[in-house]
Design a protein around this motif. Sequence first.
Motif, PDB file in Angstrom:
ATOM      1  N   GLY A 142      54.392  35.694  63.543  1.00  0.00           N
ATOM      2  CA  GLY A 142      52.991  35.817  63.929  1.00  0.00           C
ATOM      3  C   GLY A 142      51.969  35.555  62.848  1.00  0.00           C
ATOM      4  N   SER A 143      52.244  35.890  61.576  1.00  0.00           N
ATOM      5  CA  SER A 143      51.246  35.777  60.509  1.00  0.00           C
ATOM      6  C   SER A 143      51.855  35.091  59.289  1.00  0.00           C
ATOM      7  CB  SER A 143      50.714  37.152  60.103  1.00  0.00           C
ATOM      8  OG  SER A 143      50.144  37.831  61.216  1.00  0.00           O
ATOM      9  N   THR A 144      50.984  34.437  58.494  1.00  0.00           N
ATOM     10  CA  THR A 144      51.455  33.692  57.328  1.00  0.00           C
ATOM     11  C   THR A 144      50.671  34.104  56.097  1.00  0.00           C
ATOM     12  OG1 THR A 144      52.004  31.806  58.725  1.00  0.00           O
ATOM     13  CG2 THR A 144      51.860  31.403  56.362  1.00  0.00           C
ATOM     14  N   VAL A 145      51.416  34.409  55.032  1.00  0.00           N
ATOM     15  CA  VAL A 145      50.841  34.818  53.748  1.00  0.00           C
ATOM     16  C   VAL A 145      51.262  33.800  52.691  1.00  0.00           C
ATOM     17  CG1 VAL A 145      50.903  36.574  51.921  1.00  0.00           C
ATOM     18  CG2 VAL A 145      50.846  37.273  54.326  1.00  0.00           C
ATOM     19  N   LEU A 146      50.319  33.371  51.861  1.00  0.00           N
ATOM     20  CA  LEU A 146      50.630  32.502  50.724  1.00  0.00           C
ATOM     21  C   LEU A 146      50.220  33.203  49.443  1.00  0.00           C
ATOM     22  CD1 LEU A 146      51.429  29.759  49.411  1.00  0.00           C
ATOM     23  CD2 LEU A 146      49.022  29.073  49.682  1.00  0.00           C
ATOM     24  N   LEU A 147      51.141  33.214  48.467  1.00  0.00           N
ATOM     25  CA  LEU A 147      50.855  33.776  47.144  1.00  0.00           C
ATOM     26  C   LEU A 147      50.517  32.643  46.194  1.00  0.00           C
ATOM     27  CD1 LEU A 147      53.783  36.373  46.892  1.00  0.00           C
ATOM     28  CD2 LEU A 147      51.491  36.676  47.869  1.00  0.00           C
ATOM     29  N   PHE A 148      49.386  32.778  45.486  1.00  0.00           N
ATOM     30  CA  PHE A 148      48.897  31.685  44.646  1.00  0.00           C
ATOM     31  C   PHE A 148      48.233  32.289  43.415  1.00  0.00           C
ATOM     32  CE2 PHE A 148      45.981  28.083  43.692  1.00  0.00           C
ATOM     33  CZ  PHE A 148      46.906  27.041  43.724  1.00  0.00           C
ATOM     34  N   HIS A 149      48.741  31.962  42.222  1.00  0.00           N
ATOM     35  CA  HIS A 149      48.227  32.547  40.980  1.00  0.00           C
ATOM     36  C   HIS A 149      47.193  31.607  40.361  1.00  0.00           C
ATOM     37  CE1 HIS A 149      48.604  35.485  37.702  1.00  0.00           C
ATOM     38  NE2 HIS A 149      48.413  34.459  36.874  1.00  0.00           N
ATOM     39  N   HIS A 150      45.942  31.836  40.740  1.00  0.00           N
ATOM     40  CA  HIS A 150      44.849  31.037  40.190  1.00  0.00           C
ATOM     41  C   HIS A 150      43.533  31.754  40.493  1.00  0.00           C
ATOM     42  CE1 HIS A 150      44.245  27.110  38.221  1.00  0.00           C
ATOM     43  NE2 HIS A 150      43.009  27.225  38.665  1.00  0.00           N
ATOM     44  N   GLY A 151      42.477  31.412  39.742  1.00  0.00           N
ATOM     45  CA  GLY A 151      41.212  32.096  39.895  1.00  0.00           C
ATOM     46  C   GLY A 151      40.171  31.297  40.646  1.00  0.00           C
ATOM     47  N   LEU A 152      39.223  32.008  41.230  1.00  0.00           N
ATOM     48  CA  LEU A 152      38.118  31.408  41.971  1.00  0.00           C
ATOM     49  C   LEU A 152      36.869  31.418  41.092  1.00  0.00           C
ATOM     50  CD1 LEU A 152      37.369  30.332  44.852  1.00  0.00           C
ATOM     51  CD2 LEU A 152      36.570  32.646  45.341  1.00  0.00           C
ATOM     52  N   GLU A 153      36.124  30.317  41.101  1.00  0.00           N
ATOM     53  CA  GLU A 153      34.946  30.223  40.253  1.00  0.00           C
ATOM     54  C   GLU A 153      33.884  31.243  40.654  1.00  0.00           C
ATOM     55  OE1 GLU A 153      33.118  26.402  40.611  1.00  0.00           O
ATOM     56  OE2 GLU A 153      32.372  26.763  42.630  1.00  0.00           O
ATOM     57  N   GLY A 154      33.062  31.607  39.671  1.00  0.00           N
ATOM     58  CA  GLY A 154      31.953  32.510  39.923  1.00  0.00           C
ATOM     59  C   GLY A 154      32.295  33.988  39.899  1.00  0.00           C
ATOM     60  N   GLN A 155      33.541  34.327  39.617  1.00  0.00           N
ATOM     61  CA  GLN A 155      33.942  35.734  39.643  1.00  0.00           C
ATOM     62  C   GLN A 155      33.767  36.425  38.299  1.00  0.00           C
ATOM     63  OE1 GLN A 155      34.525  37.241  42.471  1.00  0.00           O
ATOM     64  NE2 GLN A 155      34.281  35.279  43.528  1.00  0.00           N
ATOM     65  N   ILE A 156      34.051  35.715  37.214  1.00  0.00           N
ATOM     66  CA  ILE A 156      33.852  36.277  35.882  1.00  0.00           C
ATOM     67  C   ILE A 156      33.250  35.203  34.984  1.00  0.00           C
ATOM     68  CG2 ILE A 156      35.697  37.999  35.990  1.00  0.00           C
ATOM     69  CD1 ILE A 156      37.459  36.104  34.386  1.00  0.00           C
ATOM     70  N   ALA A 157      32.581  35.636  33.927  1.00  0.00           N
ATOM     71  CA  ALA A 157      31.969  34.696  32.993  1.00  0.00           C
ATOM     72  C   ALA A 157      33.031  34.117  32.056  1.00  0.00           C
ATOM     73  CB  ALA A 157      30.889  35.413  32.179  1.00  0.00           C
ATOM     74  N   ARG A 158      32.702  32.985  31.472  1.00  0.00           N
ATOM     75  CA  ARG A 158      33.539  32.338  30.451  1.00  0.00           C
ATOM     76  C   ARG A 158      34.950  32.059  30.954  1.00  0.00           C
ATOM     77  NH1 ARG A 158      31.284  36.650  28.138  1.00  0.00           N
ATOM     78  NH2 ARG A 158      33.282  37.683  27.895  1.00  0.00           N
ATOM     79  N   TYR A 159      35.079  31.561  32.163  1.00  0.00           N
ATOM     80  CA  TYR A 159      36.390  31.187  32.683  1.00  0.00           C
ATOM     81  C   TYR A 159      36.312  29.751  33.187  1.00  0.00           C
ATOM     82  CZ  TYR A 159      40.419  30.962  35.823  1.00  0.00           C
ATOM     83  OH  TYR A 159      41.567  30.574  36.463  1.00  0.00           O
ATOM     84  N   SER A 160      36.924  28.853  32.445  1.00  0.00           N
ATOM     85  CA  SER A 160      36.923  27.449  32.836  1.00  0.00           C
ATOM     86  C   SER A 160      38.185  27.142  33.637  1.00  0.00           C
ATOM     87  CB  SER A 160      36.864  26.546  31.599  1.00  0.00           C
ATOM     88  OG  SER A 160      37.972  26.778  30.745  1.00  0.00           O
ATOM     89  N   GLY A 161      38.109  26.144  34.484  1.00  0.00           N
ATOM     90  CA  GLY A 161      39.276  25.735  35.255  1.00  0.00           C
ATOM     91  C   GLY A 161      39.460  26.456  36.563  1.00  0.00           C
ATOM     92  N   ALA A 162      38.498  27.304  36.946  1.00  0.00           N
ATOM     93  CA  ALA A 162      38.620  28.035  38.213  1.00  0.00           C
ATOM     94  C   ALA A 162      38.430  27.084  39.395  1.00  0.00           C
ATOM     95  CB  ALA A 162      37.576  29.151  38.273  1.00  0.00           C
ATOM     96  N   LEU A 163      39.043  27.440  40.493  1.00  0.00           N
ATOM     97  CA  LEU A 163      38.934  26.631  41.709  1.00  0.00           C
ATOM     98  C   LEU A 163      37.660  26.964  42.480  1.00  0.00           C
ATOM     99  CD1 LEU A 163      42.605  26.886  43.001  1.00  0.00           C
ATOM    100  CD2 LEU A 163      41.477  24.782  42.266  1.00  0.00           C
ATOM    101  N   ARG A 164      37.098  25.979  43.123  1.00  0.00           N
ATOM    102  CA  ARG A 164      36.007  26.225  44.061  1.00  0.00           C
ATOM    103  C   ARG A 164      36.602  26.700  45.395  1.00  0.00           C
ATOM    104  NH1 ARG A 164      33.513  20.350  43.831  1.00  0.00           N
ATOM    105  NH2 ARG A 164      35.762  20.003  43.987  1.00  0.00           N
ATOM    106  N   TYR A 165      35.832  27.461  46.125  1.00  0.00           N
ATOM    107  CA  TYR A 165      36.323  27.954  47.414  1.00  0.00           C
ATOM    108  C   TYR A 165      36.669  26.788  48.347  1.00  0.00           C
ATOM    109  CZ  TYR A 165      36.519  30.598  51.777  1.00  0.00           C
ATOM    110  OH  TYR A 165      36.927  31.153  52.974  1.00  0.00           O
ATOM    111  N   SER A 166      35.866  25.728  48.288  1.00  0.00           N
ATOM    112  CA  SER A 166      36.137  24.559  49.143  1.00  0.00           C
ATOM    113  C   SER A 166      37.478  23.905  48.812  1.00  0.00           C
ATOM    114  CB  SER A 166      35.010  23.537  49.013  1.00  0.00           C
ATOM    115  OG  SER A 166      34.867  23.115  47.659  1.00  0.00           O
ATOM    116  N   ASP A 167      37.933  24.049  47.543  1.00  0.00           N
ATOM    117  CA  ASP A 167      39.235  23.487  47.161  1.00  0.00           C
ATOM    118  C   ASP A 167      40.375  24.164  47.910  1.00  0.00           C
ATOM    119  OD1 ASP A 167      38.095  21.756  45.292  1.00  0.00           O
ATOM    120  OD2 ASP A 167      38.236  23.240  43.672  1.00  0.00           O
ATOM    121  N   LEU A 168      40.171  25.427  48.295  1.00  0.00           N
ATOM    122  CA  LEU A 168      41.240  26.215  48.913  1.00  0.00           C
ATOM    123  C   LEU A 168      41.243  26.146  50.438  1.00  0.00           C
ATOM    124  CD1 LEU A 168      40.862  29.319  46.599  1.00  0.00           C
ATOM    125  CD2 LEU A 168      42.810  27.759  46.612  1.00  0.00           C
TER     126      LEU A 168
END
Length: 424
Positions: free
Chosen positions: A170-196
């Motif tokens: 019935g339900s699907t879960v995906l585990l993904f180790h990466h960060g979303l942009e705009g959550q913390i300062a000084r973090y380069s390489g974060a994904l945009r929400y549209s990328d996901l």
Amino acid sequence: MAKFLHVADVHLGFDRYNSKVRTTDFFHTLWDVFERYAIGEGVDFVVIAGDLFEQRMIQPAVLNQAQLCLQQLQAANIPVIAIEGNHDNCPYGTKTSWLRYLSDWDLLKLLEPAAGEQFYLPWDAETRRGGYIDLDCGVRVLGSSWYGAAAPKAVEQIAGAVSALPPGPGSTVLLFHHGLEGQIARYSGALRYSDLLPLREAGIDYLGLGHIHKYYAVDNWLFNPGSLEANNVEEGAFERGALLVDLVDGQVNAQLQTDYRQRPIVRLSLKLRGQEALEDIEKLAIALLDGAIAETRLIPDQQPIVELRIEGQVGFDRLELDTKQLQSRLHEHCGALIFLLKYDVDAMAYGTPLMDDADRHQVEREIFTDLLSAHNVYKKKAQSLATGLVDLKDRHLVGDSDESLYRLVEQMLNVPNTPTEHSR
């Protein structure tokens, strides 16, 4: 209905601040979280979205900590599903990791996409390999790897592979180790929400992230619990914890849990205005510490981590303060497990405007006045002392005796006229 616990960034073996007690904090925290929110809540399974360990190469004691926590769940018949993060993936030049070791010993199920054309293979209980698993509680869990800068392309590949899988529960879960942009300062390489979003379109009902040590959730679909413990004093202000999730036919109810054993962190700032004497700094710091620690209402015998920042301006040479000695005394006074002292002050500067036609004596007097005014001890008598210093210099140049020069200094400083070594 399925219920599961989502944790990430556990960082067992954390070894900063050179404190063995602090290292064991991360073990006690994980144990408490599993006991309260996995066993205590009767979850169907637990997911670890990367960085179970602090380092790729770990000490035997750290491996033992992981085994004890996982055996606790094994005894309760709660399966653990994990992926590798950037801290605990395969060391360079090797084909295995400590998570792979734990998976081979049936303490967890390490989900890894395949390198061939068939990206996602089902979990094989005999080989203990696979990229996804269908659980009896009606949830399909898919894994991923640590992709770093290649994460946007990996998302496209994962989305395509998910769409090509046979129908699941019935339900699907995906585990993904990466960060979303705009959550913390000084973090380069974060994904945009549209990328996901291709993952959502491919049928992922719950995207379980790791990597950023702060809780955030977007559209009741993307969830990042944050680290269980703060890895530095700055993270002490982050909202973070473990996510307790109910999942029914793709409908998500995820609640952040924070009521578990954590080391308290107290961050303070002592702002100086340049009016304080050197000997006042320690008294002011102690008063600030006592008040703040009393307000936190610490559990008895629970030593906090304390950071004190001394900032602003001082009316003396900033190097006159022995920061190592002060840190030692303050550490002993407040009984902290770790005491960090940050000393970032500027000496007060004065600049008196001078006329273009000022003579040498005027220039010297104003320079002496500015220097003395910047010192908390001498600033009230800056002008009279400056005049005396100009006189002292002139007398020295014309050859006055050392005895007369010392008498002049004593008069300037209002020191009793007692015999000096030079006058005896």
